[in-house]
Design an enzyme around this catalytic site. Structure first.
Site: not given
Lengths: 108, 350
Positions: B53, B84, B109, B153
């Site tokens: 990404e 993901e 995460g 995060h």
């Protein structure tokens, strides 16, 4: 230095555009993250948009009374190259303070 | 665009040593060092790909992939959708087709949605096919806390990856190690999870391109006589600071940077703790079933007779990794590490 452009975010409730009421920052001004940037009006309400970024304002799009579509450019920031786009806070590399003192009594 | 996977280009460098483009020593921040390693991996092997990404046009949210798409093209450095499981599923397929993907999961995460691809496909494929389909995948992810990020995060997932058979896990603690460990990982035939300590991205350090040093196993970050702090990732620099503080009080502390969290270098643990006879393990993940328990047991198995005290653990708490500034109360700080050291010093048998 790098330029970072932010579009008018989706304000929810199916709204597709917003009208600029008043810019609260000027071009060339340094703004902090979460500082109010601009007051806009939608068909539902008027609201202040917080800054998503710390940096210097390079350009703002649209003057008072002009309408901007969701997703179109709203504001452009100038940020240092190595922090462009990051999430979170760059930690300061400073010597940490200690409060605990060791009681060293080695039995060897 | 065809759905078929293109035949990978012939690896012109296969079996030959590619001359190193970079020589000498320089000073880089860790994100620049990783950028250089990715650049060199792409330059060395035409089958290497970088995907994830925002890794392409934006250059990564931490500038780690900055400039790579412009240099190597959007066929080899490309943006993926925010999915993901797709990033890792695509990496598995590319590896099957002969490519060497280096996928990025943008934050540790965000691995949770991709666990199925990672555990049931990437980690097992070599085993399942009896070596017919190795998975030369290097999975990069900004890891651990320290940047006061939003929820998910910042995590500390080494306990999870290290438990999955078939995955290797490594975390660098300095720009020099970041460059060389990533080059090393990307050349391996097996899947490696490469955990980048995101709070260390901006700290600069010397990188010696000619002398990588030993890239297998643990690394003694500071030699000492009285007690060993065992750490990895961002906790290595914190342990070095704690060791400096301990030195002011007359305690000579060794800091062992494990680097490889799977497999763990049990010989290095034994060598260090046989000497110091005291150990404290420091990590950011919660204590219960964390990697500190495994490290502690490896030490106990090999050094039980000479240990002066049970191995102490200084870790995160058994709660979800807190977001924002609350993480300062969660991540082990100097004082908590010093308290852990004190508990070891005060232990007396009988």
């Amino acid at each position: 230095m790098a330029e970072l452009s932010f579009p008018l975010p989706d304000l929810g409730e199916g709204l597709i555009e917003a009208t600029i009421l008043e810019w609260l920052v000027e071009e060339g001004e340094h703004v902090e993250r979460n500082q109010p940037l601009v007051e806009v009006e939608t068909t539902k309400s008027s609201l202040e948009l917080p800054s998503p970024q710390t940096g210097v304002v390079v350009r703002t799009h649209g003057g008072p009374g002009e309408t901007i579509d969701v997703g179109d450019p709203l504001i452009v920031f100038e940020v240092p190259d190595d922090t462009a786009g990051i999430i979170g806070t760059v930690p300061k590399d400073e010597k940490p303070k200690r409060r605990v003192r060791l009681n060293v009594d080695l039995d060897d | 665009m065809s759905n078929a996977v293109a035949t990978p280009p012939v690896d012109a460098g296969a079996g030959r040593t590619v001359p190193a483009e970079r020589t000498g020593r320089t000073t880089l921040s860790m994100n620049q060092a990783i950028n250089a390693a990715l650049h060199d991996a792409l330059a060395e092997n035409p089958r290497t790909l970088v995907l994830g990404e925002d890794v392409g046009r934006l250059g990564g949210v931490f500038r780690v992939t900055d400039g790579l798409q412009a240099k190597f093209g959007a066929d080899r450095v490309f943006d993926t959708p925010l999915a993901e499981s797709g990033i890792l599923g695509m990496s598995a397929g590319l590896a099957m087709a002969g490519y060497h993907p280096i996928p990025e999961v943008q934050f540790d995460g965000f691995t949770y949605p991709a666990i199925n691809q990672l555990v049931t496909q990437i980690a097992r494929m070599n085993f399942r096919t009896r070596g017919a389909l190795p998975m030369p995948i290097t999975l990069r992810m900004p890891s651990f806390g320290g940047i006061q990020s939003p929820e998910l995060h910042s995590e500390s997932l080494e306990w999870l990856f290290a438990h999955v058979a078939g995955l290797k896990v490594v975390s660098p603690s300095s720009p020099h190690q970041a460059y060389h460990l990533l080059r090393h990982a990307a050349q391996r035939p097996d899947p490696v999870v490469y955990m980048e300590p995101k709070s260390r991205y901006w700290q600069k350090g010397r990188v010696d391109f000619d002398e990588p040093g030993n890239l297998e196993g643990a690394h003694v970050a500071r030699a000492g006589r009285h007690l060993t702090l065992v750490a990895w990732g961002a906790m290595v620099s914190r342990c070095l600071q704690a060791a400096e503080a301990a030195a002011e009080d007359g305690l000579d502390v060794e800091v062992l940077d494990l680097r490889w969290l799977s497999p763990i270098d049990a010989d290095a643990l034994a060598a260090s703790i046989s000497k110091t006879r005291r150990a404290v393990v420091v990590h950011e993940a919660p204590k219960t079933a964390g990697l500190g328990a495994e490290v502690s047991q490896l030490i106990t198995e090999r050094c039980f007779g000479t240990l002066k005290a049970p191995v102490e653990r200084v870790t995160g708490f058994d709660v979800p990794f807190p977001s924002g500034s609350l993480e300062n109360e969660y991540i082990p700080n100097i004082d908590r590490i010093l308290y852990g050291i004190q508990r070891v010093l005060e232990y007396r048998r009988g």
